[in-house]
Design a protein around this motif. Structure first.
Motif, short mmCIF file in Angstrom:
data_model
loop_
_atom_site.label_atom_id
_atom_site.label_comp_id
_atom_site.label_asym_id
_atom_site.label_seq_id
_atom_site.Cartn_x
_atom_site.Cartn_y
_atom_site.Cartn_z
N THR A 32 36.57 -61.67 13.68
CA THR A 32 37.47 -60.92 13.04
C THR A 32 38.42 -60.56 12.01
N ASN A 33 38.65 -61.53 12.39
CA ASN A 33 40.45 -61.47 11.10
C ASN A 33 40.86 -60.86 11.16
N GLU A 34 41.37 -60.03 12.32
CA GLU A 34 41.74 -58.64 12.87
C GLU A 34 43.62 -58.88 13.90
N ILE A 35 44.51 -58.65 13.25
CA ILE A 35 45.30 -58.58 13.70
C ILE A 35 45.97 -57.06 14.12
N VAL A 36 45.79 -56.97 15.42
CA VAL A 36 46.06 -55.94 16.27
C VAL A 36 47.78 -55.66 17.41
N ILE A 37 48.39 -55.21 16.39
CA ILE A 37 49.68 -54.80 16.98
C ILE A 37 50.21 -53.52 17.58
N GLY A 38 50.95 -53.75 18.71
CA GLY A 38 51.43 -52.41 19.51
C GLY A 38 52.12 -51.25 18.41
N GLY A 39 51.31 -49.81 18.06
CA GLY A 39 52.38 -49.60 17.00
C GLY A 39 53.48 -48.78 17.70
N ASP A 40 53.35 -48.70 19.14
CA ASP A 40 54.39 -47.90 19.40
C ASP A 40 55.41 -48.73 20.23
N GLU A 41 56.27 -49.85 19.81
CA GLU A 41 56.92 -50.76 19.92
C GLU A 41 58.26 -50.27 19.83
N PRO A 42 58.84 -49.26 20.68
CA PRO A 42 60.34 -48.63 20.07
C PRO A 42 61.43 -50.32 19.44
N ASP A 43 61.01 -51.14 19.13
CA ASP A 43 62.29 -52.12 19.02
C ASP A 43 61.76 -52.39 17.67
N ASN A 44 61.71 -52.28 16.63
CA ASN A 44 61.51 -52.60 15.20
C ASN A 44 61.61 -53.96 14.91
N ALA A 45 62.84 -54.86 15.61
CA ALA A 45 62.61 -56.04 15.22
C ALA A 45 61.16 -57.34 16.33
N LEU A 46 61.06 -56.43 17.59
CA LEU A 46 60.31 -57.41 17.92
C LEU A 46 58.57 -56.85 17.31
#
Length: 374
Positions: A183-197
């Motif tokens: 699907t050419n889709e990137i999914v990210i864990g939106g509630d990751e507390p570490d902004n750099a990570l």
């Protein structure tokens, strides 16, 4: 401003430094001990991996009751619920059975039985090294990282054919994000507390999309290659903006690559994508006003006013703190030393002139004079 050759050399240097750091880790005695530990664990089939996950999604390292005792010097905790895996039942075939099955094989799988295994969390005893020992999270946060993450996500959604979305980390089964080629889709864990990570994860998945998408040249590379390449690109991209993710990235790459041959081969293919990510990030940070244009210092410092000389000194101190490579830091330190020397010479001249104009003020005795009076 740096020349095009300087910028090109800087990008190549980031990749080379990444490889050196990863190789340094994989050459350590502790990492070799980790590989020896991995070798003791059975390599399960995809079917059994699915079975293990269905019964215990948190399982990381599994072995049989006796194997925990003999190979790892650990014991299964009382009352632990076993995880069942399928083991083939192999039988020696008679000539009649070979004819009936239309095979010349002397042995064949005639069925399956389900054997009990236990996860490391269900055991106690001597410590067992795992990938988590080499992958440390809680990266140092970085000012403006969130702005860059949002700008990069918006750019990918609006200017490319990629779709970037966010979901809760709890739905990712322990991952930080993923790339779906179909699907050419990137999914990210939106509630990751570490902004750099979180930004690093977006770089990682973007690298997958460029290197391992359906139309990509390296889409058929083994999984170890793909993860090595994606995380190395993410590490390089974060280094470029001055955020050191080595605690996470180097361990992640090492536990996937495992040997120098994979590292060398995999990293030889990432330079182009690394350059692209760096250029995109540099462009976005400039648009956001997060990147000041570095100006060449005035080498004829004697022409600078005292105020401008002090500004130059303070600016160079800040650049040394923000420098992301030893060479860059050394260059700024040399320039700082030159400015310091000019300030010192001016101060000495001013003091000398003041002393000449005010002869009534007693001058401090030299160390030689004081030593003679003792």
């Amino acid at each position: 401003m740096p020349s095009k050759a300087d910028v090109k050399a800087w990008k190549a240097q980031l990749v080379a430094q990444a490889e050196q750091q990863i190789l340094k880790l994989t050459d350590s005695d502790r990492f070799k001990q980790y590989l020896n530990t991995l070798a003791k664990f059975h390599h399960y089939s995809a079917r059994n991996i699915d079975l293990i996950y269905a019964q215990n999604p948190q399982a990381t390292q599994v072995a049989g009751f006796k194997q925990w005792q003999t190979a790892f010097n650990r014991t299964v905790k009382r009352g632990a619920k076993a995880i069942r895996i399928a083991a083939p039942i192999i039988k020696k075939l008679t000539p009649a059975e070979q004819k009936r099955l239309d095979t010349t094989d002397e042995r064949a799988i005639v069925g399956y039985r389900y054997l009990p295994v236990f996860d490391v969390s269900q055991t106690s005893g001597e410590p067992v090294l795992s990938a988590k020992d080499f992958v440390k999270e809680n990266l140092a946060d970085h000012q403006n990282v969130t702005s860059l993450y949002n700008a990069f996500k918006d750019y990918l959604n609006q200017q490319t054919d990629l779709k970037v979305s966010e979901v809760p980390l709890a739905t990712l089964n322990g991952a930080k994000g993923y790339f779906q080629p179909s699907t050419n889709e990137i999914v990210i864990g939106g509630d990751e507390p570490d902004n750099a990570l979180k930004l690093k994860t977006l770089y990682h998945e973007y690298a997958h999309s460029q290197l391992h998408g359906l139309k990509s040249a390296f889409k058929d590379r083994p999984r170890a290659y793909q993860e090595t390449q994606a995380e190395a690109v993410a590490y390089v991209a974060m280094q470029n903006i001055g955020v050191d993710t080595s605690n996470y990235s180097l361990g992640y790459v090492a536990t996937w690559a495992k040997d120098t041959a994979v590292i060398h081969s995999a990293l030889s293919e990432i330079q182009q994508v690394s350059n692209k990510v760096i250029e995109l990030s540099d462009g976005l940070t400039k648009q956001l006003g997060l990147q000041e244009v570095q100006q060449e210092p005035d080498h004829d410092q004697k022409k600078l006013s005292a105020q401008d000389l002090n500004k130059s000194y303070q600016g160079l101190q800040q650049q040394i703190q923000q420098a992301t490579s030893p060479q860059q830091k050394a260059q700024f330190k040399k320039q700082l030393n030159d400015v310091h020397q000019e300030i010192s010479e001016r101060t000495q001249k001013q003091l000398k002139a003041f002393a000449e104009q005010n002869p009534e003020i007693k001058q401090p005795e030299s160390e030689l004079d004081q030593s003679l009076k003792r």
